[in-house]
Design a protein around this motif. Structure first.
Motif, PDB file in Angstrom:
ATOM      1  N   PHE A  13      13.664   2.654  42.139  1.00  0.00           N
ATOM      2  CA  PHE A  13      12.945   1.449  41.595  1.00  0.00           C
ATOM      3  C   PHE A  13      12.236   1.797  40.461  1.00  0.00           C
ATOM      4  CE2 PHE A  13      12.793   0.120  46.392  1.00  0.00           C
ATOM      5  CZ  PHE A  13      13.674  -0.574  46.141  1.00  0.00           C
ATOM      6  N   ARG A  14      12.164   2.794  39.741  1.00  0.00           N
ATOM      7  CA  ARG A  14      11.509   3.258  38.479  1.00  0.00           C
ATOM      8  C   ARG A  14      12.558   2.410  37.286  1.00  0.00           C
ATOM      9  NH1 ARG A  14       7.084   2.890  39.651  1.00  0.00           N
ATOM     10  NH2 ARG A  14       7.921   1.782  41.466  1.00  0.00           N
ATOM     11  N   ARG A  15      11.848   2.591  36.106  1.00  0.00           N
ATOM     12  CA  ARG A  15      12.687   1.849  35.068  1.00  0.00           C
ATOM     13  C   ARG A  15      13.099   2.832  34.065  1.00  0.00           C
ATOM     14  NH1 ARG A  15       8.566  -2.290  32.308  1.00  0.00           N
ATOM     15  NH2 ARG A  15      10.344  -2.136  30.906  1.00  0.00           N
ATOM     16  N   SER A  16      12.863   4.202  34.548  1.00  0.00           N
ATOM     17  CA  SER A  16      13.681   5.098  33.794  1.00  0.00           C
ATOM     18  C   SER A  16      15.237   5.663  34.215  1.00  0.00           C
ATOM     19  CB  SER A  16      12.665   6.457  33.697  1.00  0.00           C
ATOM     20  OG  SER A  16      13.542   7.446  33.116  1.00  0.00           O
ATOM     21  N   MET A  17      16.100   5.821  33.138  1.00  0.00           N
ATOM     22  CA  MET A  17      17.214   6.248  33.801  1.00  0.00           C
ATOM     23  C   MET A  17      17.415   7.655  34.380  1.00  0.00           C
ATOM     24  SD  MET A  17      19.531   4.626  30.823  1.00  0.00           S
ATOM     25  CE  MET A  17      18.785   5.224  29.458  1.00  0.00           C
ATOM     26  N   VAL A  18      16.521   8.512  33.868  1.00  0.00           N
ATOM     27  CA  VAL A  18      16.427   9.979  34.350  1.00  0.00           C
ATOM     28  C   VAL A  18      15.999   9.932  35.889  1.00  0.00           C
ATOM     29  CG1 VAL A  18      15.201  12.054  34.012  1.00  0.00           C
ATOM     30  CG2 VAL A  18      16.152  10.634  32.232  1.00  0.00           C
ATOM     31  N   LYS A  19      14.985   9.025  36.128  1.00  0.00           N
ATOM     32  CA  LYS A  19      14.251   8.792  37.539  1.00  0.00           C
ATOM     33  C   LYS A  19      15.326   8.254  38.388  1.00  0.00           C
ATOM     34  CE  LYS A  19       9.682   8.816  36.116  1.00  0.00           C
ATOM     35  NZ  LYS A  19       8.227   7.944  35.886  1.00  0.00           N
ATOM     36  N   LEU A  20      16.303   7.205  37.749  1.00  0.00           N
ATOM     37  CA  LEU A  20      17.275   6.826  38.528  1.00  0.00           C
ATOM     38  C   LEU A  20      18.314   7.676  39.091  1.00  0.00           C
ATOM     39  CD1 LEU A  20      18.652   3.970  39.280  1.00  0.00           C
ATOM     40  CD2 LEU A  20      20.046   4.079  37.408  1.00  0.00           C
ATOM     41  N   ILE A  26      19.179   9.132  42.959  1.00  0.00           N
ATOM     42  CA  ILE A  26      20.426   9.302  43.598  1.00  0.00           C
ATOM     43  C   ILE A  26      20.750  10.797  44.065  1.00  0.00           C
ATOM     44  CG2 ILE A  26      22.936   9.160  43.012  1.00  0.00           C
ATOM     45  CD1 ILE A  26      22.189   6.719  41.064  1.00  0.00           C
ATOM     46  N   MET A  27      20.416  11.781  43.096  1.00  0.00           N
ATOM     47  CA  MET A  27      20.593  12.963  43.755  1.00  0.00           C
ATOM     48  C   MET A  27      19.685  13.107  44.989  1.00  0.00           C
ATOM     49  SD  MET A  27      20.297  14.857  39.941  1.00  0.00           S
ATOM     50  CE  MET A  27      19.639  16.398  40.464  1.00  0.00           C
ATOM     51  N   LEU A  28      18.579  12.329  45.298  1.00  0.00           N
ATOM     52  CA  LEU A  28      17.643  13.021  46.624  1.00  0.00           C
ATOM     53  C   LEU A  28      18.245  12.086  47.567  1.00  0.00           C
ATOM     54  CD1 LEU A  28      14.132  12.320  45.168  1.00  0.00           C
ATOM     55  CD2 LEU A  28      15.106  14.594  45.747  1.00  0.00           C
TER      56      LEU A  28
END
Length: 118
Positions: A21-28, A32-34
């Motif tokens: 739900f975060r706006r950063s592509m890295v956090k996205l 997905i990894m988690l």
């Protein structure tokens, strides 16, 4: 042991959904990894945890009646780890390329065109 893995799986799913739900592509990508790791633990738990019992059947036995470790979930998890690593490395390279082109990792910057007449 199983209850600890269930709690860990729940934490991985919760953290993964939060990161999605975060706006950063890295956090996205981290989310997905988690979620992938949580799913691997789920598959591991569905195969049941048995200690010290290999899935080897004696030649003389017609039917295996003892408790044994199921090798199918372990093989599925190993395959999922390898495929997940390949997808994650591709996504990291893709995110780096997008960051070089846009100079931002914000997902909203991808939706706005460069020629805004506002």
């Amino acid at each position: 042991m199983e209850i600890l893995l269930v709690v860990l799986m729940g934490l991985l799913y919760a953290a993964g959904i939060y990161m999605l739900f975060r706006r950063s592509m890295v956090k996205l990508l981290l989310g997905i990894m988690l979620l992938g790791n949580g799913t691997n633990i789920l598959i591991f738990l569905l195969g049941r945890i048995t200690k010290g019992k290999p899935p080897v059947i004696d030649e003389a036995a017609k039917v295996f009646t003892d408790i044994y470790a199921d090798p199918i979930p372990q093989a599925l998890i190993l395959t999922a780890i390898v495929i997940g690593f390949g997808i994650q490395s591709f996504a990291i390279v893709l995110l780096k390329r997008v960051y070089v082109l846009i100079n931002s990792d914000d997902l909203d910057d991808l939706n706005t065109p460069e020629d805004e007449d506002i």
